[in-house]
Design a protein around this motif. Structure first.
Motif, PDB file in Angstrom:
ATOM      1  N   ALA A  44       0.749  -1.391  -0.062  1.00 31.66           N
ATOM      2  CA  ALA A  44      -0.002   0.071   0.032  1.00 31.66           C
ATOM      3  C   ALA A  44       1.004   1.356  -0.159  1.00 31.66           C
ATOM      4  CB  ALA A  44      -0.965   0.158   1.107  1.00 31.66           C
ATOM      5  N   ARG A  45       1.973   1.296   0.524  1.00 32.84           N
ATOM      6  CA  ARG A  45       2.985   2.283   0.817  1.00 32.84           C
ATOM      7  C   ARG A  45       3.324   2.497  -0.504  1.00 32.84           C
ATOM      8  NH1 ARG A  45       7.450   2.304   4.262  1.00 32.84           N
ATOM      9  NH2 ARG A  45       7.400   4.525   4.004  1.00 32.84           N
ATOM     10  N   ALA A  46       3.795   1.516  -1.436  1.00 34.56           N
ATOM     11  CA  ALA A  46       4.488   1.589  -2.637  1.00 34.56           C
ATOM     12  C   ALA A  46       3.433   2.157  -3.687  1.00 34.56           C
ATOM     13  CB  ALA A  46       5.258   0.139  -2.812  1.00 34.56           C
ATOM     14  N   ALA A  85       0.433  10.231   1.662  1.00 38.37           N
ATOM     15  CA  ALA A  85      -0.169   9.169   2.785  1.00 38.37           C
ATOM     16  C   ALA A  85      -0.870   8.172   2.048  1.00 38.37           C
ATOM     17  CB  ALA A  85      -1.155   9.855   3.862  1.00 38.37           C
ATOM     18  N   VAL A  86      -0.982   6.765   2.581  1.00 34.41           N
ATOM     19  CA  VAL A  86      -1.871   5.846   2.047  1.00 34.41           C
ATOM     20  C   VAL A  86      -3.275   6.046   1.748  1.00 34.41           C
ATOM     21  CG1 VAL A  86      -2.448   3.405   2.125  1.00 34.41           C
ATOM     22  CG2 VAL A  86      -0.085   4.144   2.602  1.00 34.41           C
ATOM     23  N   ALA A  87      -3.926   5.869   0.734  1.00 33.98           N
ATOM     24  CA  ALA A  87      -5.496   6.209   0.501  1.00 33.98           C
ATOM     25  C   ALA A  87      -6.157   5.020   0.354  1.00 33.98           C
ATOM     26  CB  ALA A  87      -5.631   7.202  -0.447  1.00 33.98           C
ATOM     27  N   GLU A  88      -7.275   4.994   0.238  1.00 35.81           N
ATOM     28  CA  GLU A  88      -8.309   4.064  -0.045  1.00 35.81           C
ATOM     29  C   GLU A  88      -7.951   3.258  -0.997  1.00 35.81           C
ATOM     30  OE1 GLU A  88     -12.856   3.786  -1.286  1.00 35.81           O
ATOM     31  OE2 GLU A  88     -12.415   5.225   0.163  1.00 35.81           O
ATOM     32  N   ARG A  91      -5.635  -1.725  -3.626  1.00 37.78           N
ATOM     33  CA  ARG A  91      -4.479  -2.423  -4.699  1.00 37.78           C
ATOM     34  C   ARG A  91      -3.717  -3.596  -3.622  1.00 37.78           C
ATOM     35  NH1 ARG A  91      -3.823  -1.331 -10.233  1.00 37.78           N
ATOM     36  NH2 ARG A  91      -3.996   1.162 -10.484  1.00 37.78           N
ATOM     37  N   ALA A  92      -3.347  -2.890  -2.503  1.00 39.15           N
ATOM     38  CA  ALA A  92      -2.480  -4.018  -1.777  1.00 39.15           C
ATOM     39  C   ALA A  92      -3.230  -5.174  -1.292  1.00 39.15           C
ATOM     40  CB  ALA A  92      -2.196  -3.368  -0.559  1.00 39.15           C
ATOM     41  N   ALA A  93      -4.501  -5.262  -1.106  1.00 45.88           N
ATOM     42  CA  ALA A  93      -5.566  -6.255  -0.733  1.00 45.88           C
ATOM     43  C   ALA A  93      -5.769  -7.064  -1.865  1.00 45.88           C
ATOM     44  CB  ALA A  93      -6.971  -5.879  -0.156  1.00 45.88           C
ATOM     45  N   MET A  94      -5.680  -6.519  -3.265  1.00 41.76           N
ATOM     46  CA  MET A  94      -6.169  -7.234  -4.365  1.00 41.76           C
ATOM     47  C   MET A  94      -4.596  -8.039  -4.934  1.00 41.76           C
ATOM     48  SD  MET A  94      -7.263  -5.754  -8.161  1.00 41.76           S
ATOM     49  CE  MET A  94      -5.789  -4.672  -8.262  1.00 41.76           C
ATOM     50  N   LEU A  95      -3.497  -7.577  -4.738  1.00 39.03           N
ATOM     51  CA  LEU A  95      -2.170  -8.242  -5.179  1.00 39.03           C
ATOM     52  C   LEU A  95      -1.686  -8.988  -4.175  1.00 39.03           C
ATOM     53  CD1 LEU A  95      -0.781  -5.173  -7.139  1.00 39.03           C
ATOM     54  CD2 LEU A  95      -1.898  -7.262  -8.065  1.00 39.03           C
ATOM     55  N   VAL A  96      -1.661  -8.681  -2.731  1.00 38.86           N
ATOM     56  CA  VAL A  96      -1.189  -9.357  -1.893  1.00 38.86           C
ATOM     57  C   VAL A  96      -1.865 -10.622  -1.099  1.00 38.86           C
ATOM     58  CG1 VAL A  96       0.246  -9.292   0.352  1.00 38.86           C
ATOM     59  CG2 VAL A  96       0.399  -7.520  -1.555  1.00 38.86           C
ATOM     60  N   LEU A  97      -3.442 -10.051  -0.603  1.00 40.82           N
ATOM     61  CA  LEU A  97      -4.203 -10.757   0.242  1.00 40.82           C
ATOM     62  C   LEU A  97      -4.806 -11.816  -0.551  1.00 40.82           C
ATOM     63  CD1 LEU A  97      -5.150  -8.314   2.975  1.00 40.82           C
ATOM     64  CD2 LEU A  97      -3.215  -9.744   2.685  1.00 40.82           C
ATOM     65  N   GLY A 102      -8.143   9.163   0.071  1.00 40.99           N
ATOM     66  CA  GLY A 102      -8.934   9.542   1.314  1.00 40.99           C
ATOM     67  C   GLY A 102      -8.801   8.348   2.545  1.00 40.99           C
ATOM     68  N   GLU A 103      -9.637   8.660   3.476  1.00 41.19           N
ATOM     69  CA  GLU A 103      -9.423   7.703   4.438  1.00 41.19           C
ATOM     70  C   GLU A 103      -9.877   6.283   4.034  1.00 41.19           C
ATOM     71  OE1 GLU A 103      -8.721   8.171   7.735  1.00 41.19           O
ATOM     72  OE2 GLU A 103      -8.176  10.181   7.189  1.00 41.19           O
ATOM     73  N   ALA A 104      -9.107   5.212   4.488  1.00 39.75           N
ATOM     74  CA  ALA A 104      -9.545   3.935   4.121  1.00 39.75           C
ATOM     75  C   ALA A 104     -10.418   3.408   5.280  1.00 39.75           C
ATOM     76  CB  ALA A 104      -8.149   3.026   4.226  1.00 39.75           C
ATOM     77  N   CYS A 105     -11.440   2.727   4.415  1.00 35.68           N
ATOM     78  CA  CYS A 105     -12.629   2.075   5.295  1.00 35.68           C
ATOM     79  C   CYS A 105     -12.292   0.721   5.606  1.00 35.68           C
ATOM     80  CB  CYS A 105     -13.787   2.148   4.421  1.00 35.68           C
ATOM     81  SG  CYS A 105     -14.380   3.774   4.004  1.00 35.68           S
ATOM     82  N   ASP A 106     -12.986   0.000   6.582  1.00 31.64           N
ATOM     83  CA  ASP A 106     -12.493  -1.372   6.898  1.00 31.64           C
ATOM     84  C   ASP A 106     -13.044  -2.281   5.949  1.00 31.64           C
ATOM     85  OD1 ASP A 106     -11.623  -0.291   9.304  1.00 31.64           O
ATOM     86  OD2 ASP A 106     -13.512  -0.905  10.506  1.00 31.64           O
ATOM     87  N   GLY A 107     -13.767  -2.088   5.079  1.00 30.26           N
ATOM     88  CA  GLY A 107     -14.474  -2.891   4.268  1.00 30.26           C
ATOM     89  C   GLY A 107     -13.624  -3.167   2.863  1.00 30.26           C
TER      90      GLY A 107
END
Length: 589
Positions: free
Chosen positions: A231-233, A242-245, A250-256, A292-297
């Motif tokens: 997410a930082r990258a 700053a990391v945004a939504e 992106r990070a969830a899609m590629l890593v998780l 913007g702010e990242a949401c939990d979902g």
């Protein structure tokens, strides 16, 4: 982004995979690297070229050769320089030479445990440490690892402990080499690399990615940590401080998502519905807008949208194999014989009969001690018995395919015709692979071994052509005969594959007496004995329609089940080879 998603449902598109190459180039050491599941070809080479072009110009990108030695990987004695100087001289290894860049590991699914462990240590510490031959070596090695997974079977994969340290897991099989994609160029990646250290990550981002990892069953503690780095990258690549939504997505899609072991069951906030871009397009925008702010979902939604195709079926197979215990699947046979085969390292001591002397390693072992042995510079080396090294090998394990053919009833002629064609096709391959084939027929009151394990095509034809059909179905006797051949193959150090052609309707017991209930119970017990042997098994249902009894037999045997009412020889041959490669995994037809 292009909409060319993986066939069969949700999946990454080529633009996502190309973006991942740029993302890894921003922070190769922080992300650890990538697992590329792809066959050699233009698609894989295109991805590697995208990654290489976005690394710093001076950053090395080295390829680890197959069967690399510890000296080549970590560093060791520089033999020519040692002989010239008369004292031990060290040289850097491949990993130290790749500091600041990346290494590419071909055929990573076949990586030895030793090389995998050394790569893990370097990824964890960012340094190479080695002590051997009187030398203590230490050098920086902050790098990324690109593991090329070329496996074709389900049980072929990059060693899990190494794959866990690599953030990106990409399957390139669905893509074509001509698919378009807009990828950040080298200048944008260089700017992101300079900006990376100043990108801030809020607690809400860490909580969102951690919750997504839990929801997807990514139990490794490294998964959310690598997702945060990704997410930082992504934020640095988008020019954000700053990391945004969008970066979380992106990070969830590629890593998780590639690490998912269960389907997410997200419940939206009651007072704050998620602001998703739409149900049909859960991916972030191409240009990375929408900060913007990242949401939990958000992380959970993005990861759930690109779960690997067939995840549910994989989970069912994994659960069944875990419940079955360690005896199911492929039984590796290791022999101590020294001879032709894969190199398996160097061992100290004089070479035993049939083994080869490792000349260079012997000289390396002797060189550091020449001064103590009184040898002057330029004199021949003084070699003692303790200096000898020899090459160890793992001889190639031959495969014996055992056909157990139900020759009973009115359909026997058709079944034997298909078995004959399959055996002939397999034997043609055996001439190249030096594998063997055996044929068992069961009918009437017992089973007969028609063809002992052989590579002779003429013998196979003669034995099969003279076999009559008809009578009862002594299924247990046929499976017992196959088990006897399995045990004989294991004693010879071979890997057995059992192919049973039957409709599963047993009606003759081992003692030759009739009775469907008793015969079925004996057949199930014989199937469990085959399962315990560890042989890879395939059950071919030869009934006119898929038969529940044959499927139950396959389940008891932990075998692959194939319903072929109108089987042809080529299909049987392919299925038999697949059963051997997959180690007997049961999959639906």
């Amino acid at each position: 982004m292009t909409d060319a998603a993986a066939p069969g449902g949700a999946g990454l598109c080529w633009a996502d995979a190309a973006y991942a190459a740029a993302l890894l180039a921003v922070d190769p050491a922080g992300l650890g690297g990538a697992v590329l599941r792809a066959a050699p070809g233009p698609v894989r080479e295109r991805w590697l070229r995208l990654f290489r072009e976005r690394l710093p110009e001076a950053a090395p990108m080295r390829r680890i050769p197959a069967h690399v030695s510890d000296d080549g990987l970590l560093g060791g004695l520089d033999l020519p320089a040692t002989l010239r100087a008369g004292r031990p001289v060290a040289r850097a290894g491949l990993l130290a030479g790749a500091h600041g860049g990346a290494v590419v590991v071909p055929m990573a699914e076949r990586l030895s445990a030793g090389v995998a462990a050394r790569l893990r240590a370097v990824l964890d510490e960012g340094r190479v440490r080695a002590a051997r031959e009187g030398l203590a070596l230490e050098a920086p090695a902050r790098l990324g690892v690109v593991a090329l997974d070329e496996g074709t079977a389900d049980d072929e994969a990059v060693p899990p402990a190494l794959a866990d340290r690599l953030a990106l897991h990409l399957d390139l099989h669905p893509f074509r080499p001509t698919e378009p994609a807009v990828v950040p160029d080298a200048a944008a990646v260089a700017a992101a690399r300079a900006r990376l250290g100043s990108v801030s990550v809020g607690d809400d981002v860490v909580e969102a990615l951690s919750a997504a990892a839990v929801a997807l069953g990514a139990d490794s503690l490294r998964a959310p940590l690598l997702a945060v780095r990704a997410a930082r990258a992504a934020a640095a690549l988008a020019g954000r401080a700053a990391v945004a939504e969008a970066d979380v997505a992106r990070a969830a899609m590629l890593v998780l998502a590639p690490r998912a072991t269960r389907l997410p069951q997200a419940e939206p906030e009651a007072d704050q519905p998620p602001e998703a871009p739409g149900e049909d397009d859960p991916r972030p925008d191409q240009d990375g807008a929408g900060g913007g702010e990242a949401c939990d979902g958000d992380g959970q939604e993005a990861a759930g949208a690109v779960l690997p195709p067939g995840l549910l079926e994989q989970l069912k197979t994994a659960a069944r194999l875990q419940a079955a215990g360690p005896s199911v699947g492929r039984t590796p046979v290791r022999r101590r014989a020294q001879g032709p085969g894969r190199p398996a390292g160097i061992r100290a001591g004089p070479p035993p009969p049939g083994a080869r002397l490792a000349v260079v390693e012997t000289l390396r072992a002797a060189a550091p001690w020449q001064r103590l042995r009184g040898a002057a510079p330029g004199e021949p080396l003084r070699i003692r018995a303790e200096d000898f090294r020899h090459q160890r090998t793992n001889p190639r394990t031959r495969t014996t395919t055992i056909f157990a053919v139900d020759a009973s009833g009115s359909a026997a002629v058709a079944r034997l015709a298909e078995a004959k064609g399959a055996v002939e096709l397999l034997l043609a391959d055996c001439y190249v692979r030096r594998d063997r084939v055996a044929v068992i027929a069961f009918r009437g009151t017992g089973a007969d071994l028609l063809l002992t394990p052989t590579r002779s095509l003429a013998r196979a034809r003669r034995c099969l052509s003279a076999l009559p059909g008809g009578g009862g179905t002594p299924l247990a006797a046929g499976l017992d005969a196959a088990l006897a051949q399995v045990e004989a193959a294991l004693r010879r150090g071979e890997r057995p594959v059992v192919v049973v052609l039957t409709d599963g309707r047993a009606n003759v017991c081992r003692d030759g007496k009739g009775g469907r209930r008793a015969a079925a119970a004996e057949a199930e017990a014989a199937a469990r004995s085959l399962r315990a042997s560890g042989a890879a098994c395939l059950v071919v249902d030869t009934a006119t329609r898929p038969e529940a009894l044959a499927a139950a037999l396959a389940a008891a045997m932990a075998a692959r089940y194939l319903a072929l009412p109108h089987a042809d020889a080529a299909t049987l041959s392919r299925a038999a080879r697949a059963a051997g490669e997959e180690g007997g995994h049961a999959v639906p037809a």
